[in-house]
Scaffold this motif. Structure first.
Motif, PDB file in Angstrom:
ATOM      1  N   ASP A  41      -8.673 -26.436  -1.823  1.00 14.10           N
ATOM      2  CA  ASP A  41      -8.891 -26.086  -3.233  1.00 14.10           C
ATOM      3  C   ASP A  41      -9.887 -24.963  -3.419  1.00 14.10           C
ATOM      4  O   ASP A  41     -10.357 -24.738  -4.534  1.00 14.10           O
ATOM      5  CB  ASP A  41      -9.384 -27.322  -3.999  1.00 14.10           C
TER       6      ASP A  41
ATOM      7  N   TRP B 156     -13.696 -22.012  -6.211  1.00 15.23           N
ATOM      8  CA  TRP B 156     -14.497 -20.792  -6.035  1.00 15.23           C
ATOM      9  C   TRP B 156     -13.545 -19.619  -5.846  1.00 15.23           C
ATOM     10  O   TRP B 156     -13.357 -19.114  -4.742  1.00 15.23           O
ATOM     11  CB  TRP B 156     -15.427 -20.944  -4.830  1.00 15.23           C
ATOM     12  N   PRO B 157     -12.924 -19.155  -6.941  1.00 20.67           N
ATOM     13  CA  PRO B 157     -11.894 -18.110  -6.841  1.00 20.67           C
ATOM     14  C   PRO B 157     -12.465 -16.765  -6.461  1.00 20.67           C
ATOM     15  O   PRO B 157     -13.666 -16.497  -6.639  1.00 20.67           O
ATOM     16  CB  PRO B 157     -11.303 -18.073  -8.256  1.00 20.67           C
ATOM     17  N   LEU B 158     -11.610 -15.907  -5.929  1.00 17.88           N
ATOM     18  CA  LEU B 158     -12.010 -14.545  -5.576  1.00 17.88           C
ATOM     19  C   LEU B 158     -12.295 -13.739  -6.837  1.00 17.88           C
ATOM     20  O   LEU B 158     -11.698 -13.995  -7.874  1.00 17.88           O
ATOM     21  CB  LEU B 158     -10.891 -13.881  -4.770  1.00 17.88           C
TER      22      LEU B 158
ATOM     23  N   ARG C 201     -19.622 -16.257 -11.998  1.00 19.14           N
ATOM     24  CA  ARG C 201     -18.595 -16.986 -11.250  1.00 19.14           C
ATOM     25  C   ARG C 201     -18.238 -16.260  -9.957  1.00 19.14           C
ATOM     26  O   ARG C 201     -18.047 -16.886  -8.910  1.00 19.14           O
ATOM     27  CB  ARG C 201     -17.338 -17.149 -12.124  1.00 19.14           C
ATOM     28  N   THR C 202     -18.145 -14.933 -10.020  1.00 17.53           N
ATOM     29  CA  THR C 202     -17.839 -14.148  -8.825  1.00 17.53           C
ATOM     30  C   THR C 202     -18.962 -14.254  -7.804  1.00 17.53           C
ATOM     31  O   THR C 202     -18.716 -14.431  -6.600  1.00 17.53           O
ATOM     32  CB  THR C 202     -17.610 -12.675  -9.201  1.00 17.53           C
TER      33      THR C 202
ATOM     34  N   SER D 140     -18.917 -17.719  -6.171  1.00 13.00           N
ATOM     35  CA  SER D 140     -17.824 -17.808  -5.196  1.00 13.00           C
ATOM     36  C   SER D 140     -18.161 -17.057  -3.917  1.00 13.00           C
ATOM     37  O   SER D 140     -17.900 -17.537  -2.806  1.00 13.00           O
ATOM     38  CB  SER D 140     -16.532 -17.250  -5.798  1.00 13.00           C
TER      39      SER D 140
ATOM     40  N   ARG E   9     -18.622 -18.802  -0.237  1.00 15.73           N
ATOM     41  CA  ARG E   9     -17.707 -18.406   0.836  1.00 15.73           C
ATOM     42  C   ARG E   9     -18.442 -17.706   1.986  1.00 15.73           C
ATOM     43  O   ARG E   9     -18.206 -17.998   3.157  1.00 15.73           O
ATOM     44  CB  ARG E   9     -16.619 -17.475   0.274  1.00 15.73           C
TER      45      ARG E   9
ATOM     46  N   ASP F 231      -9.641 -21.783  -3.596  1.00 16.78           N
ATOM     47  CA  ASP F 231      -9.243 -20.724  -4.517  1.00 16.78           C
ATOM     48  C   ASP F 231      -9.285 -21.173  -5.972  1.00 16.78           C
ATOM     49  O   ASP F 231      -9.365 -20.341  -6.880  1.00 16.78           O
ATOM     50  CB  ASP F 231      -7.828 -20.215  -4.181  1.00 16.78           C
ATOM     51  N   GLN F 232      -9.232 -22.486  -6.195  1.00 19.62           N
ATOM     52  CA  GLN F 232      -9.324 -23.009  -7.550  1.00 19.62           C
ATOM     53  C   GLN F 232     -10.772 -23.255  -7.952  1.00 19.62           C
ATOM     54  O   GLN F 232     -11.165 -23.036  -9.107  1.00 19.62           O
ATOM     55  CB  GLN F 232      -8.534 -24.328  -7.681  1.00 19.62           C
TER      56      GLN F 232
END
Length: 255
Positions: free
Chosen positions: A248, A253-255, A61-62, A65, A69, A250-251
């Motif tokens: 959206d 593709w959160p940090l 997931r990280t 993201s 980004r 941050d929801q």
């Protein structure tokens, strides 16, 4: 034996094997197939070899993201991303050799990756230049559309078409501002998802006619085009792209 096991893991990643990857399968598939993020492969391989399933899922997931980004939205220097991904892969291996602790391996990777996450200003600047390929567009729009879709209006996004609001074969009579809009043909703000039947109906029609079609769509982000824009201009395209991505991010593709 080590080479054999690594080979099997690499195949599982490159083919996005559900049995081997579990809950991480979809995100790995996006990295490999839709985003062509080859630079992430060594880190994914290190993670699959050294991390427990839950920690591997967090790592994937990280990485997803970060790639979205850094490479897709902000379009920053790819060598900086490559350096971070490769060093994070080495850090995971080193930590595993020393501690055999999955959480510490994950932390070692994330500590390095956070150094290259784009700043908000870089994301905003990137959105203005966000031209995308068809694969990239489908990935971004599908993830964003899923976020906005209600359970009562749930649809299968693998059955929808990619729609260009300003069409590639625009008629000058229906699109008098064609010359100003053509540079934004592949901009994310000019793209949306639409049911195939409606997509055929929309064709190259003028925006006022397309709005009536978009109003009938089950795709929430497409209906909003009809709700929020009376005219389709350069400013409308950039405004929609900013709303789609930055509202959206941050929801999704959160940090």
């Amino acid at each position: 034996e080590s080479c054999a096991s690594e080979c099997l893991r690499y195949v599982a990643i490159s083919e996005a094997d559900q049995q081997q990857l579990g809950s991480s399968q979809r995100d790995v598939a996006s990295l490999v197939r839709e985003l062509s993020a080859d630079r992430a492969l060594p880190l994914l391989l290190s993670g699959l070899a050294c991390l427990k399933p839950n920690d591997f899922h967090r790592l994937v997931r990280t990485v997803l993201s970060l790639v979205v980004r850094h490479s897709l939205i902000a379009n920053l220097n790819p060598s900086h991303l490559e350096d971070a991904l490769y060093e994070a892969a080495r850090n995971v291996r080193q930590e595993y050799r020393e501690t055999k602790d999955s959480r510490r391996c994950l932390a070692a990777a994330k500590q390095r990756l956070k150094e290259v996450f784009p700043l908000p200003g870089q994301l905003e600047a990137g959105v203005r230049e966000l031209d995308v390929t068809e694969k990239q567009a489908r990935f971004l729009l599908t993830r964003i559309a899923e976020r906005h879709q209600t359970k009562t209006k749930a649809i299968r996004f693998d059955n929808v078409s990619l729609e260009h609001v300003f069409p590639s074969s625009a008629n000058e009579n229906e699109w008098p501002d064609r010359e100003n809009l053509e540079p934004y043909l592949s901009h994310l703000g000019n793209l949306t998802l639409l049911e195939p039947t409606y997509n055929r109906d929309a064709g190259t029609k003028a925006f006022k006619d397309k709005r009536k079609i978009y109003e009938k769509s089950e795709v929430a982000i497409t209906r909003r085009i009809a709700d929020e824009y009376d005219e389709w201009t350069q400013d409308a395209i950039l405004d929609r792209a900013k709303k789609l991505v930055l509202s959206d991010i941050d929801q999704i593709w959160p940090l």
